[in-house]
Scaffold this motif. Structure first.
Motif, PDB file in Angstrom:
ATOM      1  N   ASN A   3      38.868 -11.318  51.386  1.00 22.68           N
ATOM      2  CA  ASN A   3      40.154 -10.883  50.851  1.00 22.68           C
ATOM      3  C   ASN A   3      41.046 -12.093  50.602  1.00 22.68           C
ATOM      4  O   ASN A   3      42.045 -12.291  51.271  1.00 22.68           O
ATOM      5  N   MET A   4      40.657 -12.931  49.646  1.00 27.10           N
ATOM      6  CA  MET A   4      41.417 -14.129  49.335  1.00 27.10           C
ATOM      7  C   MET A   4      42.681 -13.758  48.562  1.00 27.10           C
ATOM      8  O   MET A   4      42.705 -12.751  47.858  1.00 27.10           O
ATOM      9  N   PRO A   5      43.725 -14.548  48.712  1.00 30.72           N
ATOM     10  CA  PRO A   5      44.946 -14.246  47.956  1.00 30.72           C
ATOM     11  C   PRO A   5      44.750 -14.510  46.463  1.00 30.72           C
ATOM     12  O   PRO A   5      43.889 -15.294  46.067  1.00 30.72           O
ATOM     13  N   ILE A   6      45.540 -13.835  45.668  1.00 28.31           N
ATOM     14  CA  ILE A   6      45.548 -14.085  44.230  1.00 28.31           C
ATOM     15  C   ILE A   6      46.331 -15.372  44.003  1.00 28.31           C
ATOM     16  O   ILE A   6      47.378 -15.585  44.625  1.00 28.31           O
ATOM     17  N   THR A   7      45.828 -16.220  43.134  1.00 31.26           N
ATOM     18  CA  THR A   7      46.503 -17.476  42.807  1.00 31.26           C
ATOM     19  C   THR A   7      46.774 -17.500  41.316  1.00 31.26           C
ATOM     20  O   THR A   7      45.908 -17.129  40.521  1.00 31.26           O
ATOM     21  N   ILE A   8      47.974 -17.937  40.949  1.00 32.23           N
ATOM     22  CA  ILE A   8      48.323 -18.091  39.532  1.00 32.23           C
ATOM     23  C   ILE A   8      48.767 -19.524  39.285  1.00 32.23           C
ATOM     24  O   ILE A   8      49.599 -20.066  40.020  1.00 32.23           O
ATOM     25  N   TYR A   9      48.158 -20.139  38.280  1.00 28.91           N
ATOM     26  CA  TYR A   9      48.604 -21.449  37.788  1.00 28.91           C
ATOM     27  C   TYR A   9      49.654 -21.121  36.742  1.00 28.91           C
ATOM     28  O   TYR A   9      49.330 -20.617  35.664  1.00 28.91           O
ATOM     29  N   HIS A  10      50.896 -21.392  37.071  1.00 30.57           N
ATOM     30  CA  HIS A  10      52.062 -20.796  36.418  1.00 30.57           C
ATOM     31  C   HIS A  10      52.994 -21.846  35.825  1.00 30.57           C
ATOM     32  O   HIS A  10      53.190 -22.915  36.387  1.00 30.57           O
ATOM     33  N   ASN A  11      53.561 -21.484  34.673  1.00 26.64           N
ATOM     34  CA  ASN A  11      54.651 -22.258  34.073  1.00 26.64           C
ATOM     35  C   ASN A  11      55.816 -21.290  33.922  1.00 26.64           C
ATOM     36  O   ASN A  11      55.769 -20.391  33.077  1.00 26.64           O
ATOM     37  N   PRO A  12      56.868 -21.429  34.725  1.00 26.95           N
ATOM     38  CA  PRO A  12      57.978 -20.476  34.677  1.00 26.95           C
ATOM     39  C   PRO A  12      58.726 -20.458  33.351  1.00 26.95           C
ATOM     40  O   PRO A  12      59.469 -19.517  33.072  1.00 26.95           O
ATOM     41  N   LYS A  13      58.516 -21.449  32.488  1.00 24.35           N
ATOM     42  CA  LYS A  13      59.178 -21.466  31.177  1.00 24.35           C
ATOM     43  C   LYS A  13      58.396 -20.678  30.132  1.00 24.35           C
ATOM     44  O   LYS A  13      58.870 -20.493  29.022  1.00 24.35           O
ATOM     45  N   CYS A  14      57.204 -20.211  30.482  1.00 22.03           N
ATOM     46  CA  CYS A  14      56.316 -19.506  29.539  1.00 22.03           C
ATOM     47  C   CYS A  14      56.421 -17.998  29.751  1.00 22.03           C
ATOM     48  O   CYS A  14      56.185 -17.498  30.852  1.00 22.03           O
ATOM     49  N   GLY A  15      56.744 -17.265  28.691  1.00 17.01           N
ATOM     50  CA  GLY A  15      56.871 -15.815  28.774  1.00 17.01           C
ATOM     51  C   GLY A  15      55.570 -15.137  29.177  1.00 17.01           C
ATOM     52  O   GLY A  15      55.582 -14.196  29.980  1.00 17.01           O
ATOM     53  N   THR A  16      54.444 -15.591  28.656  1.00 14.83           N
ATOM     54  CA  THR A  16      53.158 -14.997  29.028  1.00 14.83           C
ATOM     55  C   THR A  16      52.886 -15.206  30.509  1.00 14.83           C
ATOM     56  O   THR A  16      52.429 -14.296  31.201  1.00 14.83           O
ATOM     57  N   SER A  17      53.208 -16.385  31.002  1.00 17.25           N
ATOM     58  CA  SER A  17      53.006 -16.681  32.415  1.00 17.25           C
ATOM     59  C   SER A  17      53.935 -15.817  33.285  1.00 17.25           C
ATOM     60  O   SER A  17      53.509 -15.273  34.308  1.00 17.25           O
ATOM     61  N   ARG A  18      55.177 -15.663  32.865  1.00 16.62           N
ATOM     62  CA  ARG A  18      56.115 -14.807  33.627  1.00 16.62           C
ATOM     63  C   ARG A  18      55.655 -13.357  33.627  1.00 16.62           C
ATOM     64  O   ARG A  18      55.697 -12.683  34.665  1.00 16.62           O
ATOM     65  N   ASN A  19      55.194 -12.855  32.465  1.00 13.86           N
ATOM     66  CA  ASN A  19      54.697 -11.480  32.403  1.00 13.86           C
ATOM     67  C   ASN A  19      53.481 -11.291  33.307  1.00 13.86           C
ATOM     68  O   ASN A  19      53.352 -10.265  33.978  1.00 13.86           O
ATOM     69  N   THR A  20      52.592 -12.267  33.324  1.00 12.01           N
ATOM     70  CA  THR A  20      51.398 -12.184  34.167  1.00 12.01           C
ATOM     71  C   THR A  20      51.789 -12.145  35.637  1.00 12.01           C
ATOM     72  O   THR A  20      51.293 -11.309  36.404  1.00 12.01           O
ATOM     73  N   LEU A  21      52.702 -13.016  36.033  1.00  9.22           N
ATOM     74  CA  LEU A  21      53.176 -13.022  37.415  1.00  9.22           C
ATOM     75  C   LEU A  21      53.803 -11.673  37.768  1.00  9.22           C
ATOM     76  O   LEU A  21      53.537 -11.109  38.837  1.00  9.22           O
TER      77      LEU A  21
END
Length: 146
Positions: A3-21
């Protein structure tokens, strides 16, 4: 299955990345967030991510990024190893968001692709920043063909 945690490689300035998060959080999970522009992965980590996604290295690059053109990275003379080195040197070249979960690793463009990596159903409706409804009030995908 661990049960590993979900990890996101994220750019908070990117709308697609924010929607995914936000879709991850809408499933009730709180992911590990790696803001890769300030915390780029190591070369070994990036190689592992690319291998887990089973995609060509160029697919993990932001080919529309002006730096990609400036560095002439579309030239076939660059090896995969060299392209990875460019992404490490210039993290803005790394496409996002990349999500890792027990169910796989994937570049989540469009953001709805993350739904295949989430073990839990969505807990409520979800509308992307642009107004597109992804999850209805019953917690079901509006566009299940994605």
């Amino acid at each position: 299955m661990c049960n590993m945690p979900i990890t996101i490689y994220h750019n908070p300035k990117c709308g697609t990345s924010r929607n995914t998060l936000d879709l991850i959080r809408n499933s009730g999970a709180e992911p590990v967030i790696i803001e890769y522009l300030s915390q780029p992965p190591s070369k070994a980590e990036l190689q592992k991510l690319i291998a887990a996604m089973c995609v060509p290295v160029r697919e993990v690059m932001r080919q529309k990024e002006s730096l990609y053109a400036d560095l002439q990275l579309s030239d076939s003379k660059w090896s995969d190893d060299a392209l990875i080195d460019f992404m490490l040197l210039h993290p803005i070249l790394m496409n996002r968001p990349i999500v890792v979960s027990n169910l796989g690793t994937r570049l989540c463009r469009p953001s709805e692709l993350v739904l295949d990596l989430l073990p839990d159903p969505q807990v409520g409706a979800f509308t992307k920043e642009d107004g597109e409804v992804v999850i209805d009030a019953m917690g079901q995908r509006v566009h299940p063909s994605v």
